[in-house]
Design an enzyme around this catalytic site. Structure first.
Site, PDB file in Angstrom:
ATOM      1  N   HIS B 190       0.863  -1.164   0.000  1.00 51.15           N
ATOM      2  CA  HIS B 190       0.000   0.000   0.000  1.00 51.15           C
ATOM      3  C   HIS B 190       0.905   1.221   0.000  1.00 51.15           C
ATOM      4  O   HIS B 190       1.692   1.406   0.919  1.00 51.15           O
ATOM      5  CB  HIS B 190      -0.912   0.019   1.233  1.00 51.15           C
ATOM      6  CG  HIS B 190      -1.848   1.169   1.249  1.00 51.15           C
ATOM      7  ND1 HIS B 190      -3.181   1.056   0.942  1.00 51.15           N
ATOM      8  CD2 HIS B 190      -1.649   2.494   1.506  1.00 51.15           C
ATOM      9  CE1 HIS B 190      -3.762   2.244   1.017  1.00 51.15           C
ATOM     10  NE2 HIS B 190      -2.856   3.129   1.357  1.00 51.15           N
ATOM     11  N   CYS B 191       0.837   2.000  -1.041  1.00 48.02           N
ATOM     12  CA  CYS B 191       1.764   3.118  -1.173  1.00 48.02           C
ATOM     13  C   CYS B 191       1.100   4.415  -0.723  1.00 48.02           C
ATOM     14  O   CYS B 191       0.128   4.859  -1.339  1.00 48.02           O
ATOM     15  CB  CYS B 191       2.202   3.245  -2.633  1.00 48.02           C
ATOM     16  SG  CYS B 191       3.460   4.507  -2.878  1.00 48.02           S
ATOM     17  N   PRO B 192       1.586   5.043   0.326  1.00 47.51           N
ATOM     18  CA  PRO B 192       0.975   6.301   0.760  1.00 47.51           C
ATOM     19  C   PRO B 192       1.225   7.438  -0.218  1.00 47.51           C
ATOM     20  O   PRO B 192       0.419   8.361  -0.294  1.00 47.51           O
ATOM     21  CB  PRO B 192       1.645   6.579   2.106  1.00 47.51           C
ATOM     22  CG  PRO B 192       2.905   5.799   2.095  1.00 47.51           C
ATOM     23  CD  PRO B 192       2.694   4.632   1.200  1.00 47.51           C
TER      24      PRO B 192
END
Lengths: 143, 466
Positions: B190-192
């Protein structure tokens, strides 16, 4: 004589049970369903017919996910256009999915509905299962 | 251009659909004339815009910051550096810069707004069928039924885990992201920075984004250095040159700090693509040969070129969640919620409320913990806090695979992983990694009436350390 149903009749019929044919992951993450004949369908449909349907479905999904010249070309072209091409064009996968939907509808009309069964397109179940709905057979002399 | 109206999802609908304890549809909506679309009752934590065409994670992280940084740096470059460089060098500099900039923005938006490969949750019938099989296949009373299933993929034993939130056995390479509360196929991380999960469907966009961003950053950096040198020759001294071009210095600073992490990330993902691995698998060491067994990656084609083609140029799978499909007018949302048919061993609503409260408590705690630094080994085993883990405690105890005393299942990496990401000492890299990691001893806590014991550390969407 067994009463045959049409697809329309099935909409009013009562659902007796549902059978779920799960995915077969032996070859990896490609979309493939188990062709093993479920026990609940033994009295309803011919084993060979069922296996043939499942095999055809598997072949169609394999065609959709096939890695070959066509998919690579599509991928490269998409990359060059910063993937904007996906907004305009229908992908190969989507085209095959339409073919699958048509095939399932045909199978339902010709083979499954007369036996009181209904095949649900796996795409409506997230490509996880093939759901086969078994309808109550209200005819007296049913097999 | 699509003619779309920005229609934010109704927060009430979102709350009711994501709250596990509430009923599935508020009564008032049933009488609505308008046919509702499926995105309106989507159970995951996502936002939908443009009538379901665009979707984002609810926690969009620092996506606005990413966009602002890219736009500002590029804007400064085009405004202040390009005129000078066009005069002294060539017209192609802004052309190349422009092409790279457009590519970066397009791929970033594609990564953020595309469905990463979310698996729709199992419908009640399907979930019940799976539960039945589990009950039947497990041995009788004293041992709890197993929540994992072993299968053979290319002669390799792979364990499929049962997802308590989505009520199904996760396909191989699928992981449940706790931030988005969805199972995502071929889950990478999950890439912020893009505000979304990176999974099967948007991995190629993500890769294109980081590679093109690496090129853009290097290009701007090189051009600004060139400008600085030429200006210092003209102005007689570098100090004078720096004073003449403050905007370029801003760009230089931004580029300098980001270039390391972006180049490193691109290199890391190139390695992943070439070996057909996901960040998730690499961090957990799922297929590492150091595990002692003869386990290799069963998904690799054993050819770098084929792997790259398969991952980046393979067929584009469709979105499985059918966001814009219409709901049947008289049906309640079909996904499994707490009111739906629960397996016999699941506790009742009050326990679910309890877990919901716990989950919110944990989330608030997690957000206030210190941000984890980069590249710490062995991290994956921590931060096991998801709704899934909480529910799993209330239901049956999990199979012997899980060892509560360790706090994690044996499958997850506990040794220092051979992290290919380079050591980065800068702030930007530190900021990139984190999801605040909550280190909890196990069993972590108990609440009220239900003692919550970690019997399994679920596989979830931690943000790995890039």
């Amino acid at each position: 004589m067994a009463e045959t149903h049409s697809l329309q009749d099935l909409r009013q019929a009562a659902v007796a049970s549902k059978v779920f044919v799960q995915r077969d992951y032996a070859s990896g993450t490609i979309c493939k369903f188990q062709t093993k004949f479920p026990a609940e369908l033994e009295s309803r449909i011919d084993k060979q017919q069922f296996e043939e349907t499942m095999q055809t479905l598997n072949n169609l999904y394999a065609e959709a996910e096939k890695l070959g010249g066509r998919s690579y070309l599509e991928g490269c072209l998409a990359c060059l256009t910063a993937y904007t091409i996906f907004l305009c064009m229908e992908t190969h996968y989507e085209k095959v999915l339409k073919k699958i939907a048509k095939y399932i509808q045909e199978q339902n009309e010709k083979i499954f509905a007369p036996l009181g069964l209904l095949l649900t397109d796996p795409i409506e179940r997230g490509l996880r299962v093939v759901e086969i709905t078994i309808f109550e057979d209200r005819s007296i002399g049913s097999r | 251009m699509k003619n779309c109206e920005y229609q934010q999802i109704d927060p009430r609908a979102l709350r009711t659909s994501t709250t596990r304890t509430s009923s599935t549809l508020p009564c008032g909506r049933k009488n609505s004339q308008r046919l509702r679309k499926k995105w309106e009752i989507f159970p995951g934590k996502n936002r939908f815009y443009c009538d379901g065409r665009i979707m984002l994670a609810r926690q969009c992280g620092v996506l606005p910051l990413t966009i602002v940084l890219i736009v500002i740096t590029s804007g400064l470059f085009f405004t202040f550096d390009c005129p000078f460089l066009v005069r002294h060098l060539t017209i192609f500099i802004p052309v190349i810069g422009g092409v790279l900039f457009v590519f970066v923005i397009f791929t970033l938006l594609q990564t953020s707004f595309t469905d990463p490969g979310i698996l729709p949750r199992a419908l009640p019938d399907e979930a019940a069928d799976i539960e039945r099989h589990i009950d039947n296949s497990g041995s009788s009373t004293y041992r709890p039924p197993p929540r994992t299933k072993e299968i053979l993929i290319n002669d390799q034993v792979v364990k499929l885990k049962y997802c308590f939130t989505c009520k199904m056995f996760r396909p191989p390479r699928t992981s449940h992201c706790s931030l988005c509360d969805n199972c995502v196929e071929r889950f990478d991380h999950h890439c912020p920075w893009v505000g979304n999960c990176v999974g099967k469907r948007n991995y190629r966009f993500f890769y294109a984004f980081i590679v093109s961003l690496a090129f853009l950053t290097s290009f701007i950096f090189g051009c600004v250095i060139t400008h600085l040198i030429l200006e210092s020759q003209k102005a007689g001294g570098i100090i004078q040159a720096i004073q003449n071009m403050p905007a370029s210095i801003v760009e230089l600073v931004i580029c300098f700090f980001s270039i390391w992490s972006i180049l490193g990330l691109s290199g890391f993902h190139t390695y992943l693509v070439a070996s057909n691995l996901t960040t998730n698998e690499d961090i957990k060491g799922s297929w590492s040969s150091k595990r002692g067994e003869d386990s290799g990656n069963p998904y690799t084609y054993n050819n770098i070129f084929t792997n790259c083609c398969a991952v980046l140029c393979g067929p584009m799978p469709p979105s499985l969640i059918d966001r814009r499909g219409f709901l049947p007018p008289d049906d309640a949302p079909q996904t499994v919620t707490s009111d739906a048919e629960l397996p016999p061993f699941m506790a009742k609503n009050d326990t679910n409320m309890c877990t919901q409260g716990t989950k919110e408590f944990i989330e608030s705690m997690a957000h206030s913990t210190v941000i984890q630094s980069t590249c710490t080994p062995g991290t994956p085993k921590t931060a096991p806090v998801t709704q899934e883990s909480l529910l799993s405690t209330v239901s049956i105890m999990v199979s012997p695979l899980s060892k509560p005393s360790n706090g994690c299942s044996g499958r997850q990496a506990r040794r220092p992983t051979d992290m290919p990401c380079p050591q980065r000492g800068n702030k930007r890299a530190a900021l990139h990694t984190h999801k605040p990691v909550l280190r909890l001893p196990s069993p972590p806590y108990s609440l009220g009436h239900s003692p919550l014991i970690f019997s399994d550390t679920p596989n979830m969407g931690f943000i790995p350390l890039n």
